[in-house]
Structure formats: structure tokens, C-alpha cells
Design an enzyme around this catalytic site. Structure first.
Site, short mmCIF file in Angstrom:
data_model
loop_
_atom_site.label_atom_id
_atom_site.label_comp_id
_atom_site.label_asym_id
_atom_site.label_seq_id
_atom_site.Cartn_x
_atom_site.Cartn_y
_atom_site.Cartn_z
N HIS A 209 1.08 -1.68 -0.26
CA HIS A 209 -0.14 -0.14 0.18
C HIS A 209 0.79 1.45 -0.19
O HIS A 209 0.16 2.17 0.37
CB HIS A 209 -0.88 0.21 1.11
CG HIS A 209 -2.49 0.70 1.09
ND1 HIS A 209 -2.50 1.85 2.42
CD2 HIS A 209 -2.97 1.32 0.32
CE1 HIS A 209 -3.51 2.62 1.90
NE2 HIS A 209 -4.20 1.87 0.96
N LYS A 211 3.60 4.49 -0.58
CA LYS A 211 2.95 5.07 -2.03
C LYS A 211 4.41 6.25 -2.04
O LYS A 211 4.36 6.50 -1.10
CB LYS A 211 1.61 6.56 -1.88
CG LYS A 211 0.64 5.96 -2.68
CD LYS A 211 -0.30 5.46 -1.05
CE LYS A 211 -1.46 4.99 -1.59
NZ LYS A 211 -2.09 4.39 -0.53
N ASP A 216 16.17 10.78 -8.04
CA ASP A 216 17.87 11.82 -6.80
C ASP A 216 17.94 11.32 -6.09
O ASP A 216 19.61 11.88 -6.12
CB ASP A 216 17.75 12.97 -8.38
CG ASP A 216 17.85 12.93 -9.64
OD1 ASP A 216 18.05 12.26 -10.23
OD2 ASP A 216 17.16 14.16 -9.91
N HIS A 381 -9.74 10.79 1.72
CA HIS A 381 -8.67 10.03 2.39
C HIS A 381 -7.06 10.27 2.45
O HIS A 381 -6.87 9.07 2.87
CB HIS A 381 -8.29 9.64 0.98
CG HIS A 381 -7.52 8.20 0.82
ND1 HIS A 381 -6.46 8.42 -0.15
CD2 HIS A 381 -8.55 7.10 0.34
CE1 HIS A 381 -6.56 6.82 -0.27
NE2 HIS A 381 -7.74 5.96 0.21
N LYS A 383 -4.52 10.52 5.55
CA LYS A 383 -3.38 9.79 6.45
C LYS A 383 -3.09 11.00 7.29
O LYS A 383 -1.19 11.09 6.83
CB LYS A 383 -3.35 8.74 6.79
CG LYS A 383 -4.41 7.83 4.70
CD LYS A 383 -3.62 7.47 3.59
CE LYS A 383 -4.15 6.32 2.90
NZ LYS A 383 -5.91 6.16 3.39
N ASP A 388 0.10 16.89 20.21
CA ASP A 388 0.77 17.98 20.39
C ASP A 388 0.74 19.43 19.83
O ASP A 388 0.71 19.86 18.89
CB ASP A 388 2.02 17.52 21.50
CG ASP A 388 1.58 16.66 22.57
OD1 ASP A 388 0.95 16.64 23.07
OD2 ASP A 388 2.79 16.54 22.49
#
Length: 463
Positions: A209, A211, A216, A381, A383, A388
Site C-alpha cells: 500500500h 506510495k 535523484d 482519504h 492519513k 501536541d
């Protein structure tokens, strides 16, 4: 004769079911899962044997990630020419030890909010690659955005850049072969991440999952976005699509390169090019990787440790709110400590079963004093985690058992007041576009819908 064959077949299935039930009891990660599989395999083996073959394994065998064996303590690391490590990193020492890699100093970070802005920056960065381009997505579609990516990859390969691409075989099951063939013909090394070896051959539950884009060795991007027009908000009824990507420059880019290299070596047996990642800022960061090959339940432990470290606030944004016992308890204890705990979840479902289970978990959270909000404009969608006033995390991990135990995931935990302030502003705007969940959402739902929520929750270990 036919009756004898049928009787023998049924007896064989029950015998196989008994052996499979023994395997489930000794290998399934959760007691609920072990009980469910064992009862099904013993009582209805002709129904459950085949699903168990495809879904029953709890470990991804043969894969050895670089962070799998952690030392007792991972000390922070100051990169040459970088600012000192932020003292607040000490609060997260358990997460560093869990990863077997330290917090590193010397990072510059940028939030990329929503698909069009994020892909504009990412595709421009890829188009500027001079030496090496590492690209990994869970989903790649052959649509307008997918072809934009394809053209950039082909152009860079034609310019002599080493281009390595990974995509998940389950997440990208609809990707046509001609898309892959076109890239290979143009000099792009592209491979499907799959279970690959015979011990995992039939398993569909294990998915990559992550991404990750690395340009470079100097710039990296991680977050929730995949490659598809829906991530640009172009596909109702989920549009507009709310998501967040993180651009990261600095020494932790080397850790992201290494994660990509672990996956690349699993599939190809070779290593991709790995380039230096110099310091380029002041922020401290730790790359947090997890997956079903880990000896510990890394994803759950990451969230639990981060929440326990909070003293003022925990703000969470997740599309799937299906916490396990450890994370749920950590959130409840944070409330009892007087911490401002808020959870942002979607108002629209993209997966009905997960949405029903999430609704029940949201109800229990509200009853425990956790403030839960539903994002109204479109599908949420992203995450994101804010701890704090100095710490935040952006990545691919959802708050569910699939991300905790079944998926390969990656998140960057950043300790930096300025970056945490940017995440606070972003989430503050999201909360302003949301409605608070109350007990009435569950109480006033039709009876059959409430029953459906409880049935959906039975599948928590697979969601």
C-alpha cells in the site's frame, strides 16, 4: 458407487478442514480470527477451505525488510551540516527502536494538499530527474492522470535516467498489459509487486500500500495519493477527493530509497540505484515502515506509542476508523489524561462494509469522550496525525487492521514546530468543514442498519 465417492469426498474435505483449523489456531494473529476460521473450517470446510487458502495466512514469508530486527534503542542521528536533533524526539524513542533506525536531522518539508496540487509538484519533480527516479504506487490507472505519469516516465527514460516503477498487483489489477509494455519498450523498468514465492502464492490479503516517489535521491514524496483520475476529484459521487501528500528533502530520503530497494529486490532480485541524500533543512524526521513480514505488529504499535506520547492533543484523520484494542485504549487513556482527542472520518463511503464498521467504532469512541467528526465536502482519504504542538505524521497508514497487519505501509513522523503548525492549520480547516458525530447517529439509525454495523465489525481483522 457415486454415493461412496461423494461420502469419501466429504470425509476428505472434513479431514482437510480439521488440519486447516489446526493451522488457523496456531498461526492466526488475533483470537477472534482464530475462532472464526477454526469454526468455519471444522463445521463448513466445503465453504471455508478455499477462502482460507487465499485469505488465511497472517505472515508474509521470505521477505526480510531492513527494519525488521530492531536494536534495544535507536539513537537519534545528526547529519553532517544539519541542525541538532529536536529534543522532543526522545518522546518517540520506542518508535525509533521499533524501526531499528534513528530520527535524523536536516529536513525540509512541504504539505501538498489534494490531488491536482500534489501531482503538479510531483510530476514536475519527476520531469526534472537527472540520474534516477524511483516510483511506487498501490494503484495506477490507465486514465488521464495515469497517461500523464506514463509520458513523464518515458521522457526521463529516453533522457538516460534510470527509471524503476513498482505497482501492487491487487490494487492495480485493472492496469492493462499494454500500459506496462509501452513503458518497458521505452526503457522503464516496471514490475508488479506480488506475493511472488510459493509459500505466499495464493495469498490476496497481503498488499503493498506504499506510495513512494524518490527523485535523484534528494526529494521524496509519500502520502495517501494513488495514480488515478478519482484522486484528482474527477469521479463522482466521491468527488471532491480530500487527500494529502508530503514532500521531504533530507537524510530520511535515504531510508525511503532503502524501503523501495527492499521491495524491488523482493521482486527482481536486484537493487535499484541508491543515491546520497544530503541535509536540506532543520526538521527532525523518522521514516516509519510496517508490513506483514514484521515480527511485531508495527502499525498498531506506532499509533499506540505516538498517542501515549501526547500531552496536549491528538488529531487524527483517517478514511477507515477500525482501531484495534491497543489503539482504542490509547485514545481512551489520552482523553482521561485531558488530551484534546479528535478523529476526522468520511461522511461518504467508498467501501460499505468498512464504513459500517467505522460507524460503530465512531459511536463507541464518542461514548468514551473522543470527539469524532465527519468531513462533508467529499471523500476524505488523507492519513494525518498531529501530536501536541511539535509533531506530526503523514503517510499511507489507515487506522484499521489491514494497515496494522496486512499491508506494507510507510509514514514519516516529523518533529518540528513549523511543520506541526502547518498540519494544524490544514486539519483545522478540515474540521471546520465537518460535522460532529453524536450518539444519535447510531441510536436513531434503523434497527437493521445497526445490526449490519455489528455484523461488519465481526470482519474487523480483515478490514
Amino acid at each position: 458407487m457415486n454415493t461412496s465417492v461423494l461420502t469419501a469426498g466429504i470425509a476428505l474435505l472434513h479431514l482437510l478442514g480439521m488440519f486447516a483449523a489446526m493451522h488457523a489456531v496456531t498461526h492466526t494473529r488475533t483470537p477472534q480470527g482464530a475462532i472464526g476460521w477454526a469454526l468455519g473450517l471444522l463445521l463448513l470446510p466445503y465453504v471455508t477451505l478455499l477462502p482460507y487458502l487465499y485469505l488465511g495466512s497472517s505472515r508474509f514469508l521470505g521477505y526480510h525488510p531492513g527494519h525488521a530486527v530492531a536494536p534495544p534503542r535507536a539513537q537519534p542521528e545528526v547529519s553532517p551540516g544539519a541542525a541538532p536533533i529536536a529534543p522532543a524526539c526522545a518522546r518517540f524513542s520506542a518508535i525509533g527502536a521499533l524501526q531499528g533506525r534513528p530520527f535524523r536531522s536536516g529536513h525540509r518539508l512541504r504539505l501538498l494538499i489534494d490531488g491536482e496540487a500534489a501531482f503538479r509538484v510531483m510530476l514536475a519533480a519527476m520531469a526534472a530527474a537527472e540520474h534516477c527516479l524511483l516510483v511506487q504506487f498501490f494503484i495506477i490507472h490507465d486514465d488521464v492522470l495515469g497517461r500523464r505519469l506514463q509520458q513523464v516516465l518515458l521522457q526521463r527514460a529516453a533522457a538516460g535516467v534510470r527509471v524503476c516503477v513498482l505497482f501492487d498487483g491487487v490494487g492495480s489489477h485493472a492496469l492493462p498489459q499494454h500500459y506496462i509494455d509501452t513503458l518497458r519498450a521505452g526503457g522503464v523498468a516496471i514490475h508488479r509487486f506480488a506475493t511472488h514465492r510459493w509459500r505466499n502464492r495464493f495469498q490476496l490479503n497481503f498488499r503493498n500500500h506504499r506510495k513512494i516517489v524518490v527523485v535523484d535521491g534528494k526529494r521524496a514524496f509519500i502520502g495517501g495519493l494513488n495514480v488515478g483520475d478519482e484522486y484528482l476529484g474527477l469521479k463522482p459521487p466521491l468527488a471532491p477527493w480530500r487527500d494529502t501528500q508530503l514532500e521531504l528533502r533530507g537524510p530520511a530520503v535515504a531510508d525511503l530509497q532503502q524501503l523501495f530497494a527492499d521491495d524491488w529486490r523482493w521482486i527482481t532480485g536486484e537493487l535499484p540505484p541508491l543515491l546520497p541524500s544530503p541535509a536540506d533543512g532543520d526538521a527532525s524526521a523518522l521514516v516509519v515502515a510496517s508490513g506483514p513480514a514484521d515480527p511485531l505488529e508495527t502499525g498498531s504499535l506506532f499509533f499506540t506509542a505516538a498517542i501515549h506520547a501526547a500531552r496536549e492533543r491528538v488529531w487524527l484523520s483517517t478514511p477507515y476508523f477500525v482501531p484495534d484494542n491497543a489503539v482504542r485504549s490509547a485514545l481512551q487513556l489520552a482523553v482521561l489524561r485531558g488530551v484534546d482527542v479528535r478523529v476526522l472520518i468520511p461522511a461518504r463511503p467508498d467501501h460499505r462494509t468498512v464504513f459500517l464498521a467505522s460507524t460503530l467504532h465512531a459511536h463507541h469512541a464518542v461514548r468514551a469522550g473522543i470527539r469524532v467528526f465527519r468531513y462533508q465536502p467529499g471523500f476524505l482519504h488523507q492519513k494525518a496525525l498531529l501530536i501536541d504542538r511539535d509533531s506530526a505524521a503523514i503517510g499511507s497508514m489507515n487506522l484499521d487492521s489491514r494497515s496494522f497487519r496486512l499491508n506494507f505501509e510507510v509514514t514519516a513522523l516529523v518533529v518540528d514546530t513549523a511543520f506541526a503548525g502547518a498540519v494544524e492549520t490544514m486539519l483545522g480547516e478540515d474540521f471546520s468543514r465537518s460535522l460532529a458525530v453524536t450518539e444519535a447517529e447510531y441510536r436513531d439509525a434503523p434497527y437493521l442498519r445497526r445490526v449490519a454495523m455489528h455484523v461488519a465489525r465481526l470482519f474487523d481483522p480483515l478490514l
